[in-house]
Each structure stands twice: as C-alpha cells, then as structure tokens.
Design a protein around this motif. Structure first.
Motif, PDB file in Angstrom:
ATOM      1  N   SER A  91       0.626  -1.295  -0.006  1.00  0.00           N
ATOM      2  CA  SER A  91      -0.176  -0.009   0.044  1.00  0.00           C
ATOM      3  C   SER A  91       0.802   1.280   0.020  1.00  0.00           C
ATOM      4  O   SER A  91       0.264   2.422  -0.165  1.00  0.00           O
ATOM      5  CB  SER A  91      -0.956   0.031   1.172  1.00  0.00           C
ATOM      6  N   GLY A  92       2.194   1.129   0.371  1.00  0.00           N
ATOM      7  CA  GLY A  92       2.907   2.327   0.055  1.00  0.00           C
ATOM      8  C   GLY A  92       4.528   2.026   0.065  1.00  0.00           C
ATOM      9  O   GLY A  92       4.707   1.132   0.742  1.00  0.00           O
ATOM     10  N   PHE A  93       5.275   2.742  -0.629  1.00  0.00           N
ATOM     11  CA  PHE A  93       6.620   2.363  -0.843  1.00  0.00           C
ATOM     12  C   PHE A  93       7.210   4.045  -0.839  1.00  0.00           C
ATOM     13  O   PHE A  93       6.876   4.739  -1.535  1.00  0.00           O
ATOM     14  CB  PHE A  93       7.246   1.700  -1.881  1.00  0.00           C
ATOM     15  N   ASN A  94       8.533   4.021  -0.316  1.00  0.00           N
ATOM     16  CA  ASN A  94       9.284   5.313  -0.288  1.00  0.00           C
ATOM     17  C   ASN A  94      10.760   4.781  -0.146  1.00  0.00           C
ATOM     18  O   ASN A  94      11.057   3.750   0.276  1.00  0.00           O
ATOM     19  CB  ASN A  94       9.109   6.429   0.512  1.00  0.00           C
ATOM     20  N   MET A  95      11.708   5.788  -0.818  1.00  0.00           N
ATOM     21  CA  MET A  95      12.993   5.202  -1.103  1.00  0.00           C
ATOM     22  C   MET A  95      13.811   6.564  -0.774  1.00  0.00           C
ATOM     23  O   MET A  95      13.473   7.632  -1.319  1.00  0.00           O
ATOM     24  CB  MET A  95      13.260   4.566  -2.359  1.00  0.00           C
ATOM     25  N   PHE A  96      14.976   6.323  -0.276  1.00  0.00           N
ATOM     26  CA  PHE A  96      16.063   7.458  -0.177  1.00  0.00           C
ATOM     27  C   PHE A  96      17.405   6.765  -0.264  1.00  0.00           C
ATOM     28  O   PHE A  96      17.515   5.704   0.034  1.00  0.00           O
ATOM     29  CB  PHE A  96      15.868   8.597   0.939  1.00  0.00           C
ATOM     30  N   GLN A  97      18.515   7.475  -0.557  1.00  0.00           N
ATOM     31  CA  GLN A  97      19.950   7.136  -0.370  1.00  0.00           C
ATOM     32  C   GLN A  97      20.536   8.027   0.525  1.00  0.00           C
ATOM     33  O   GLN A  97      20.263   9.089   0.729  1.00  0.00           O
ATOM     34  CB  GLN A  97      20.394   7.444  -1.867  1.00  0.00           C
ATOM     35  N   ALA A  98      21.600   7.476   1.066  1.00  0.00           N
ATOM     36  CA  ALA A  98      22.280   7.895   2.163  1.00  0.00           C
ATOM     37  C   ALA A  98      23.946   7.410   1.967  1.00  0.00           C
ATOM     38  O   ALA A  98      24.138   6.481   1.553  1.00  0.00           O
ATOM     39  CB  ALA A  98      21.970   7.706   3.609  1.00  0.00           C
ATOM     40  N   ASN A  99      24.795   8.438   2.360  1.00  0.00           N
ATOM     41  CA  ASN A  99      26.100   8.308   2.168  1.00  0.00           C
ATOM     42  C   ASN A  99      26.773   8.616   3.632  1.00  0.00           C
ATOM     43  O   ASN A  99      25.950   9.235   4.611  1.00  0.00           O
ATOM     44  CB  ASN A  99      26.667   9.219   1.279  1.00  0.00           C
ATOM     45  N   TRP A 100      27.821   8.127   3.770  1.00  0.00           N
ATOM     46  CA  TRP A 100      28.448   8.160   5.267  1.00  0.00           C
ATOM     47  C   TRP A 100      28.557   9.407   5.520  1.00  0.00           C
ATOM     48  O   TRP A 100      28.939  10.629   4.997  1.00  0.00           O
ATOM     49  CB  TRP A 100      29.950   7.602   5.236  1.00  0.00           C
ATOM     50  N   ASP A 101      28.450   9.923   7.030  1.00  0.00           N
ATOM     51  CA  ASP A 101      28.627  11.222   7.466  1.00  0.00           C
ATOM     52  C   ASP A 101      29.066  10.987   8.926  1.00  0.00           C
ATOM     53  O   ASP A 101      29.216   9.787   9.441  1.00  0.00           O
ATOM     54  CB  ASP A 101      27.502  12.214   7.415  1.00  0.00           C
ATOM     55  N   ASP A 102      29.363  12.055   9.640  1.00  0.00           N
ATOM     56  CA  ASP A 102      29.864  11.872  11.301  1.00  0.00           C
ATOM     57  C   ASP A 102      28.680  11.145  12.054  1.00  0.00           C
ATOM     58  O   ASP A 102      29.137  10.545  13.024  1.00  0.00           O
ATOM     59  CB  ASP A 102      30.185  13.266  11.744  1.00  0.00           C
ATOM     60  N   SER A 103      27.612  11.408  11.712  1.00  0.00           N
ATOM     61  CA  SER A 103      26.393  10.627  12.619  1.00  0.00           C
ATOM     62  C   SER A 103      26.470   9.126  12.572  1.00  0.00           C
ATOM     63  O   SER A 103      26.261   8.536  13.648  1.00  0.00           O
ATOM     64  CB  SER A 103      25.044  11.102  12.222  1.00  0.00           C
ATOM     65  N   VAL A 104      27.196   8.451  11.419  1.00  0.00           N
ATOM     66  CA  VAL A 104      27.357   7.376  11.228  1.00  0.00           C
ATOM     67  C   VAL A 104      28.410   6.750  12.247  1.00  0.00           C
ATOM     68  O   VAL A 104      27.793   5.483  13.135  1.00  0.00           O
ATOM     69  CB  VAL A 104      27.766   6.597   9.906  1.00  0.00           C
ATOM     70  N   THR A 105      29.388   7.402  12.550  1.00  0.00           N
ATOM     71  CA  THR A 105      30.333   7.024  13.593  1.00  0.00           C
ATOM     72  C   THR A 105      29.712   7.074  14.858  1.00  0.00           C
ATOM     73  O   THR A 105      29.932   5.959  15.810  1.00  0.00           O
ATOM     74  CB  THR A 105      31.531   8.176  13.441  1.00  0.00           C
ATOM     75  N   LYS A 106      28.830   7.993  15.342  1.00  0.00           N
ATOM     76  CA  LYS A 106      28.259   8.180  16.564  1.00  0.00           C
ATOM     77  C   LYS A 106      27.285   6.930  16.777  1.00  0.00           C
ATOM     78  O   LYS A 106      26.946   6.246  17.842  1.00  0.00           O
ATOM     79  CB  LYS A 106      27.555   9.337  16.640  1.00  0.00           C
ATOM     80  N   SER A 107      26.529   6.432  15.700  1.00  0.00           N
ATOM     81  CA  SER A 107      25.491   5.192  15.781  1.00  0.00           C
ATOM     82  C   SER A 107      26.309   3.921  15.939  1.00  0.00           C
ATOM     83  O   SER A 107      25.952   3.339  16.850  1.00  0.00           O
ATOM     84  CB  SER A 107      24.923   5.203  14.255  1.00  0.00           C
TER      85      SER A 107
END
Length: 148
Positions: A91-107
């Motif tokens: 009933s619904g789809f959405n997509m986005f792309q992401a690249n590395w940034d400083d928040s990934v290190t914190k995660s």
C-alpha cells in the motif's frame, strides 16, 4: 524500513512494526526499534526503502530472529516475508539514498557499540600514469637536478 544496496545480497531492517491500526505507529507492535542509517565510510551511497503492507489478519511476532548479534537480528528477506504472509497487499513505498557522515560513527559507537567498518578505494594507475612512472625511473637523474 530496510536497507538494500548493490554491495550485499542481504537486506537489513532499520525499523519494523506490525499490526498498526489506523495511521499511527503508536497503535502497532514495534518488532525492531529504529536504527539510524549506517552506510559504512567509503562504501558509497546506500538505498533505504520504506514499505507499508495492508493486511486483514494480525501478523505473528516471529518475523525477525530474537537472538544473535545485532546484525543477525536485523537480517531480513523481503521475498521470504511476502511468501510466508501471502495476504499482504502493498500500500506504500518510499526510497532514499544515504552516504556516510559523522552521525554514522556516533551510531556505531553509542547505539551499536560495535567497531565501525571503513572501506578504502584502491587507486589503480592509468596507462598514462604507468608510462610517466617508467620515464621518471629511466631519467631519474634528470628529474633529480630539475627539482633542485
């Protein structure tokens, strides 16, 4: 929401809720809590997909493994899920792309408590660079005096 990219054959669950009534996630069961996108450094863009399926009957809570590492608990097969639960209607789809940034290190440090993978791209010399290096080696004395 799942993460699926061209580098792996796996799909990882970023968050998963079932049996949502109405339009609010607060009225559903959270099977897997939200994990921010974690594209590793040097791996390029990763694709994230939101998928919403309508179903008439409540889904069981055995969709994801309950034990294992954080990665084992979030490894997911969309095809397997859809073949197991045949009454689901997209009933619904959405997509986005992401690249590395400083928040990934914190995660990785604070949420996963897991060492962050870092990928480096190996630079392969072009044919022109190989010829240039050969000339430099052949005429190294000339370049030595030229650079003085």
């Amino acid at each position: 929401m799942t993460m699926n990219d061209n580098y792996t054959i796996y799909t990882y669950v970023i968050c998963h809720s079932t049996n949502v009534k109405g339009t609010s996630l607060l009225h559903g069961k959270e099977e897997c809590p939200y994990l921010p996108p974690i594209p590793p450094q040097g791996s390029g863009f990763h694709r994230y997909v939101f998928a919403v399926y309508h179903h008439m009957e409540p889904l069981p809570s055995d969709v994801l493994p309950k034990s294992g590492s954080w990665l084992d608990r979030r490894t997911f097969s969309t095809a397997g899920f859809l073949s197991k639960h045949q009454g689901l209607v997209p009933s619904g789809f959405n997509m986005f792309q992401a690249n590395w940034d400083d928040s990934v290190t914190k995660s990785y440090q604070f949420i996963l408590k897991y060492p962050e993978p870092v990928y480096k791209v190996e630079q392969i010399p072009t044919a022109h660079q190989i010829k240039q290096d050969a000339l430099r080696r052949k005429h190294h004395m000339f370049y030595k005096y030229l650079l003085l």
